[in-house]
Design a protein around this motif. Structure first.
Motif, PDB file in Angstrom:
ATOM      1  N   GLY A 103      32.401  -6.130  -8.206  1.00  0.00           N
ATOM      2  CA  GLY A 103      32.540  -4.210  -7.948  1.00  0.00           C
ATOM      3  C   GLY A 103      33.805  -3.931  -7.126  1.00  0.00           C
ATOM      4  N   TRP A 104      32.905  -4.456  -5.724  1.00  0.00           N
ATOM      5  CA  TRP A 104      33.500  -3.576  -4.897  1.00  0.00           C
ATOM      6  C   TRP A 104      34.350  -4.081  -4.140  1.00  0.00           C
ATOM      7  CZ3 TRP A 104      29.603  -2.395  -0.447  1.00  0.00           C
ATOM      8  CH2 TRP A 104      29.611  -1.627  -0.100  1.00  0.00           C
ATOM      9  N   VAL A 105      34.604  -5.582  -4.327  1.00  0.00           N
ATOM     10  CA  VAL A 105      36.075  -6.034  -4.056  1.00  0.00           C
ATOM     11  C   VAL A 105      37.074  -6.051  -4.921  1.00  0.00           C
ATOM     12  CG1 VAL A 105      36.949  -8.676  -3.711  1.00  0.00           C
ATOM     13  CG2 VAL A 105      34.601  -8.131  -3.098  1.00  0.00           C
ATOM     14  N   TYR A 106      36.551  -5.900  -6.014  1.00  0.00           N
ATOM     15  CA  TYR A 106      38.016  -4.920  -7.845  1.00  0.00           C
ATOM     16  C   TYR A 106      38.323  -3.689  -6.855  1.00  0.00           C
ATOM     17  CZ  TYR A 106      39.683  -2.421 -11.387  1.00  0.00           C
ATOM     18  OH  TYR A 106      40.458  -1.691 -12.188  1.00  0.00           O
ATOM     19  N   LEU A 107      37.846  -2.977  -6.539  1.00  0.00           N
ATOM     20  CA  LEU A 107      37.934  -1.277  -5.708  1.00  0.00           C
ATOM     21  C   LEU A 107      39.157  -1.587  -5.042  1.00  0.00           C
ATOM     22  CD1 LEU A 107      34.541   0.323  -6.749  1.00  0.00           C
ATOM     23  CD2 LEU A 107      36.862   0.172  -8.083  1.00  0.00           C
ATOM     24  N   LEU A 108      38.905  -2.883  -3.562  1.00  0.00           N
ATOM     25  CA  LEU A 108      39.468  -3.074  -2.453  1.00  0.00           C
ATOM     26  C   LEU A 108      40.920  -3.428  -3.060  1.00  0.00           C
ATOM     27  CD1 LEU A 108      36.704  -4.299  -0.250  1.00  0.00           C
ATOM     28  CD2 LEU A 108      38.235  -1.953   0.784  1.00  0.00           C
ATOM     29  N   VAL A 109      40.699  -4.303  -3.812  1.00  0.00           N
ATOM     30  CA  VAL A 109      42.183  -5.117  -3.893  1.00  0.00           C
ATOM     31  C   VAL A 109      42.880  -3.614  -4.742  1.00  0.00           C
ATOM     32  CG1 VAL A 109      43.203  -6.428  -5.914  1.00  0.00           C
ATOM     33  CG2 VAL A 109      41.403  -7.346  -4.315  1.00  0.00           C
ATOM     34  N   ASP A 110      42.154  -3.194  -5.372  1.00  0.00           N
ATOM     35  CA  ASP A 110      42.943  -1.537  -6.807  1.00  0.00           C
ATOM     36  C   ASP A 110      43.270  -0.562  -5.354  1.00  0.00           C
ATOM     37  OD1 ASP A 110      43.648  -0.599  -8.572  1.00  0.00           O
ATOM     38  OD2 ASP A 110      42.287   1.082  -8.344  1.00  0.00           O
ATOM     39  N   ALA A 111      42.730  -0.409  -4.029  1.00  0.00           N
ATOM     40  CA  ALA A 111      42.979   0.886  -3.227  1.00  0.00           C
ATOM     41  C   ALA A 111      44.426  -0.181  -2.016  1.00  0.00           C
ATOM     42  CB  ALA A 111      41.691   0.259  -2.296  1.00  0.00           C
ATOM     43  N   TRP A 112      44.087  -1.241  -2.404  1.00  0.00           N
ATOM     44  CA  TRP A 112      45.621  -1.856  -1.735  1.00  0.00           C
ATOM     45  C   TRP A 112      46.916  -1.745  -2.643  1.00  0.00           C
ATOM     46  CZ3 TRP A 112      48.464  -6.499  -4.110  1.00  0.00           C
ATOM     47  CH2 TRP A 112      49.178  -6.951  -2.599  1.00  0.00           C
ATOM     48  N   ARG A 113      46.639  -2.186  -4.374  1.00  0.00           N
ATOM     49  CA  ARG A 113      48.027  -1.665  -4.856  1.00  0.00           C
ATOM     50  C   ARG A 113      48.572  -0.435  -4.566  1.00  0.00           C
ATOM     51  NH1 ARG A 113      47.990   0.464  -9.418  1.00  0.00           N
ATOM     52  NH2 ARG A 113      46.156   0.918  -9.599  1.00  0.00           N
ATOM     53  N   ILE A 114      47.248   0.577  -4.854  1.00  0.00           N
ATOM     54  CA  ILE A 114      47.880   1.904  -4.613  1.00  0.00           C
ATOM     55  C   ILE A 114      48.366   1.872  -3.514  1.00  0.00           C
ATOM     56  CG2 ILE A 114      46.894   4.231  -4.398  1.00  0.00           C
ATOM     57  CD1 ILE A 114      44.038   3.451  -6.797  1.00  0.00           C
ATOM     58  N   THR A 129      47.687  -6.377   4.175  1.00  0.00           N
ATOM     59  CA  THR A 129      46.790  -7.661   3.113  1.00  0.00           C
ATOM     60  C   THR A 129      45.823  -8.482   4.025  1.00  0.00           C
ATOM     61  OG1 THR A 129      48.584  -7.885   2.400  1.00  0.00           O
ATOM     62  CG2 THR A 129      47.405  -9.551   2.078  1.00  0.00           C
ATOM     63  N   GLY A 130      45.906  -8.538   5.133  1.00  0.00           N
ATOM     64  CA  GLY A 130      44.869  -9.109   6.756  1.00  0.00           C
ATOM     65  C   GLY A 130      43.787  -8.378   6.803  1.00  0.00           C
ATOM     66  N   VAL A 131      44.036  -6.611   6.234  1.00  0.00           N
ATOM     67  CA  VAL A 131      43.073  -6.196   6.760  1.00  0.00           C
ATOM     68  C   VAL A 131      42.234  -6.037   5.964  1.00  0.00           C
ATOM     69  CG1 VAL A 131      41.949  -3.554   6.968  1.00  0.00           C
ATOM     70  CG2 VAL A 131      43.819  -4.863   8.641  1.00  0.00           C
ATOM     71  N   ASN A 132      42.570  -6.151   4.351  1.00  0.00           N
ATOM     72  CA  ASN A 132      42.332  -5.567   3.480  1.00  0.00           C
ATOM     73  C   ASN A 132      41.597  -7.058   2.233  1.00  0.00           C
ATOM     74  OD1 ASN A 132      41.813  -6.259  -0.014  1.00  0.00           O
ATOM     75  ND2 ASN A 132      42.085  -4.488   0.405  1.00  0.00           N
ATOM     76  N   GLY A 133      42.366  -8.071   3.117  1.00  0.00           N
ATOM     77  CA  GLY A 133      41.342  -9.409   2.721  1.00  0.00           C
ATOM     78  C   GLY A 133      39.845  -9.850   3.745  1.00  0.00           C
ATOM     79  N   VAL A 134      40.223  -9.066   4.650  1.00  0.00           N
ATOM     80  CA  VAL A 134      38.842  -9.277   5.820  1.00  0.00           C
ATOM     81  C   VAL A 134      37.897  -8.319   4.905  1.00  0.00           C
ATOM     82  CG1 VAL A 134      38.296  -8.401   7.701  1.00  0.00           C
ATOM     83  CG2 VAL A 134      39.987  -9.444   7.964  1.00  0.00           C
ATOM     84  N   MET A 135      37.710  -7.381   4.763  1.00  0.00           N
ATOM     85  CA  MET A 135      37.301  -6.444   4.137  1.00  0.00           C
ATOM     86  C   MET A 135      36.779  -6.559   2.738  1.00  0.00           C
ATOM     87  SD  MET A 135      39.329  -2.685   4.249  1.00  0.00           S
ATOM     88  CE  MET A 135      39.143  -1.002   5.589  1.00  0.00           C
ATOM     89  N   ALA A 140      32.271  -9.273   0.567  1.00  0.00           N
ATOM     90  CA  ALA A 140      31.846 -10.072  -0.667  1.00  0.00           C
ATOM     91  C   ALA A 140      29.945 -10.839  -0.229  1.00  0.00           C
ATOM     92  CB  ALA A 140      32.705 -11.044  -0.481  1.00  0.00           C
ATOM     93  N   ALA A 141      30.797 -11.305   1.295  1.00  0.00           N
ATOM     94  CA  ALA A 141      29.957 -12.114   2.059  1.00  0.00           C
ATOM     95  C   ALA A 141      28.450 -11.079   1.895  1.00  0.00           C
ATOM     96  CB  ALA A 141      30.252 -12.738   3.607  1.00  0.00           C
ATOM     97  N   VAL A 142      28.296  -9.951   2.658  1.00  0.00           N
ATOM     98  CA  VAL A 142      26.798  -9.694   2.954  1.00  0.00           C
ATOM     99  C   VAL A 142      26.297  -9.066   1.558  1.00  0.00           C
ATOM    100  CG1 VAL A 142      26.043  -7.508   3.077  1.00  0.00           C
ATOM    101  CG2 VAL A 142      27.949  -8.413   4.935  1.00  0.00           C
ATOM    102  N   LEU A 143      26.619  -8.655   0.002  1.00  0.00           N
ATOM    103  CA  LEU A 143      26.043  -8.649  -1.009  1.00  0.00           C
ATOM    104  C   LEU A 143      25.701  -9.842  -1.296  1.00  0.00           C
ATOM    105  CD1 LEU A 143      28.752  -5.640  -2.140  1.00  0.00           C
ATOM    106  CD2 LEU A 143      26.170  -5.794  -1.066  1.00  0.00           C
ATOM    107  N   LEU A 144      26.457 -11.216  -1.467  1.00  0.00           N
ATOM    108  CA  LEU A 144      26.264 -12.163  -1.494  1.00  0.00           C
ATOM    109  C   LEU A 144      24.986 -12.539  -1.115  1.00  0.00           C
ATOM    110  CD1 LEU A 144      29.718 -13.940  -2.862  1.00  0.00           C
ATOM    111  CD2 LEU A 144      27.877 -13.188  -4.305  1.00  0.00           C
ATOM    112  N   TYR A 145      24.843 -13.104   0.116  1.00  0.00           N
ATOM    113  CA  TYR A 145      23.619 -13.051   1.098  1.00  0.00           C
ATOM    114  C   TYR A 145      22.861 -12.208   0.270  1.00  0.00           C
ATOM    115  CZ  TYR A 145      20.436 -13.893   4.887  1.00  0.00           C
ATOM    116  OH  TYR A 145      20.461 -15.046   5.383  1.00  0.00           O
ATOM    117  N   GLY A 146      22.301 -10.712   0.104  1.00  0.00           N
ATOM    118  CA  GLY A 146      21.928  -9.869  -0.186  1.00  0.00           C
ATOM    119  C   GLY A 146      20.669 -10.996  -1.364  1.00  0.00           C
ATOM    120  N   SER A 147      21.808 -11.390  -1.997  1.00  0.00           N
ATOM    121  CA  SER A 147      21.331 -11.949  -3.847  1.00  0.00           C
ATOM    122  C   SER A 147      21.317 -13.110  -3.358  1.00  0.00           C
ATOM    123  CB  SER A 147      22.579 -11.930  -4.713  1.00  0.00           C
ATOM    124  OG  SER A 147      22.379 -12.582  -5.438  1.00  0.00           O
TER     125      SER A 147
END
Length: 491
Positions: A103-114, A129-135, A140-147
């Motif tokens: 969900g968070w990655v989706y919102l970041l990509v949507d913010a890039w679109r907006i 685009t580079g900044v958005n990709g890093v974000m 994703a890395a932090v949340l998936l590691y938490g998972s």
């Protein structure tokens, strides 16, 4: 004559298109930054406001729940563990973190679109685009590691039993701790280290009761299968019919225990428990077994413990000594800590038992909950397949509480070893009195009739003429760590 210096030409005035592009770029980066800090805020400002409101509500609810969980876990760790186990919160957290990452990655990509990247100049578009990709990658890395950590913790907790919890006996929980020694040259796992931890159900104050593997002619718990087979004491008809042979004997006679498979571990454990209860006079609540080879990885995972090595300890078996652990206070882990706890090539079984008590005391007093959290991933890998127990998962929290209480208190020990106990022909009434006295003293009370008198030993390091046991005391006078009301001071 004066030197003429040409004037620096003034920068060309920025046209309206460039200014508009910069404003759009700053706006686009700001929307992505807002989404990183508060997911859904960009959509609430300029986008799908319904999505933004839902995302922000989830975000603030997660923060409140997370802070509450951290406070509860810090103040009441045992309660927190119980809730995690009983309510399956780790499974819920694992799925929630995966969903949150998506969900968070989706919102970041949507913010890039907006941010309308196509309206920007090429350099700005690439940077955005580079900044958005890093974000996206970082979130994703932090949340998936938490998972992953939630799944790892869940796997760790799955090693605990699923049976019913048992209540304290006379205000104490009695847990049998077994060190199994498996290997290619052995069939099954031999229980070479046996200790009962008798824990006060209110204070956590603990008495360690050491049982030598070579104990003979002992009786079993009344009414047990083994008591019916050996009503006058363990006499299996072979030489060296000792305590650590009980499990093997039971595995060779599984049908007596209602088992059909030869070598059934449950039969061996049932027989061992009846032996321990018969010897100590205590009712055992739970048992836990660790493979001594796995203990090596376990000690490495937690970073080791500091041990005062009294004399050099041989690394290796008799006739195959590969070196020595030098004397002195030092941090031991892995192979060194394993051999400190199990070596007897230049000493004896009872010295080894004393050193094992010192290792237990060091681990309890030196390893903090933060150490466990910091090394949890390695700890989980080290314990996989090396520890087995019937402690129910629902009781883990209770024992976490008791362990934290025990950390700040003196640990007492009583071991059924010479010169206090004749291991070849022990007096069961005397043994029971020794244990009752140690528990009574730990609880600050006296036993009616005074019980058996305790033999006091001087805290003196053994001389060169005695065995190099590496602990206070000697075979003749008794190793202090085997009989003491303050284990920490005896190590």
């Amino acid at each position: 004559m004066a030197t003429f210096t040409p004037a620096t030409p003034a920068p060309a005035p920025m046209n309206l298109a460039d200014r508009a592009a910069r404003v759009r770029f700053r706006r686009a980066v700001t929307l992505m930054a807002f989404t990183l800090v508060a997911p859904g805020s960009a959509q609430l400002i300029t986008g799908n406001r319904r999505v933004g409101r839902v995302a922000l509500r989830i975000w603030f609810t997660t923060i409140v729940l997370g802070v509450t969980a951290l406070v509860v876990a810090y103040e009441f760790p045992g309660f927190a563990v119980r809730q995690v186990v009983v309510l399956h919160l780790l499974t819920i957290a694992r799925l929630g973190l995966i969903a949150g990452a998506i969900g968070w990655v989706y919102l970041l990509v949507d913010a890039w679109r907006i941010g309308q990247p196509l309206s920007l100049v090429r350099q700005q578009r690439l940077m955005m685009t580079g900044v958005n990709g890093v974000m996206c990658f970082s979130v994703a890395a932090v949340l998936l590691y938490g998972s992953h950590m939630a799944g790892t913790t869940n796997d760790f907790l799955s090693m605990f039993g699923t049976g019913a919890a048992t209540g304290a006996h006379d205000g104490r929980y009695n847990v049998l701790l077994l060190g199994g020694d498996s290997g290619a040259s052995r069939v099954g796992m031999r229980t070479d280290s046996m200790t009962v931890a008798s824990i006060d159900a209110d204070t956590g104050k603990t008495v360690l009761i050491g049982l030598p593997r070579n104990l003979e002619n002992f009786t079993f718990a009344p009414g047990s299968v083994m008591a019916k087979q050996f009503p006058h004491g363990f006499d299996c008809g072979i030489p060296n019919c000792e305590l650590n042979a009980v499990s093997t004997w039971a595995e060779d006679h599984p049908k007596l225990f209602g088992k059909t498979d030869v070598g059934d571990k449950t039969a061996g454990m049932e027989a061992t428990l009846s032996a321990i209860e018969g010897v100590t006079g205590l009712k055992i609540n739970y048992w836990a077994m660790v493979d001594l080879q796995g203990f090596r990885d376990l000690s490495k995972a937690i970073g080791g413990v500091t041990i005062d090595v009294r004399q050099p300890i041989a690394v290796g078996k008799t006739g195959d000594i590969k070196g020595y652990i030098p004397a002195g206070k030092q941090k031991l882990e892995g192979n060194d800590l394993l051999w400190y706890a199990r070596s007897r090539a230049t000493s004896d079984d009872y010295s080894r038992m004393a050193r094992q008590k010192c290792v237990m005391n060091a681990m309890l007093s030196q390893i903090s909950p933060m150490d466990v959290v910091r090394h949890f991933d390695a700890l989980e890998k080290a314990t996989t397949g090396t520890i087995s127990t019937d402690l129910p998962g629902s009781e883990v929290g209770r024992f976490v509480d008791l362990a934290l209480k025990a950390r700040s208190q003196k640990m007492a020990t009583v071991s059924l070893v010479p010169p206090v106990v004749n291991t070849a022909d022990p007096s069961m009434p005397k043994v029971h009195a020794l244990i009752a006295n140690a528990i009574a003293k730990s609880e600050g009370r006296s036993v009616p009739g005074g019980g058996a008198k305790k033999k006091h030993h001087h805290h003196a390091v053994s001389t060169a003429g005695q065995m190099g046991e590496g602990s206070l005391g000697s075979y003749q006078s008794g190793y202090t760590a085997n009989q003491t009301s303050n284990l920490g001071a005896s190590c």
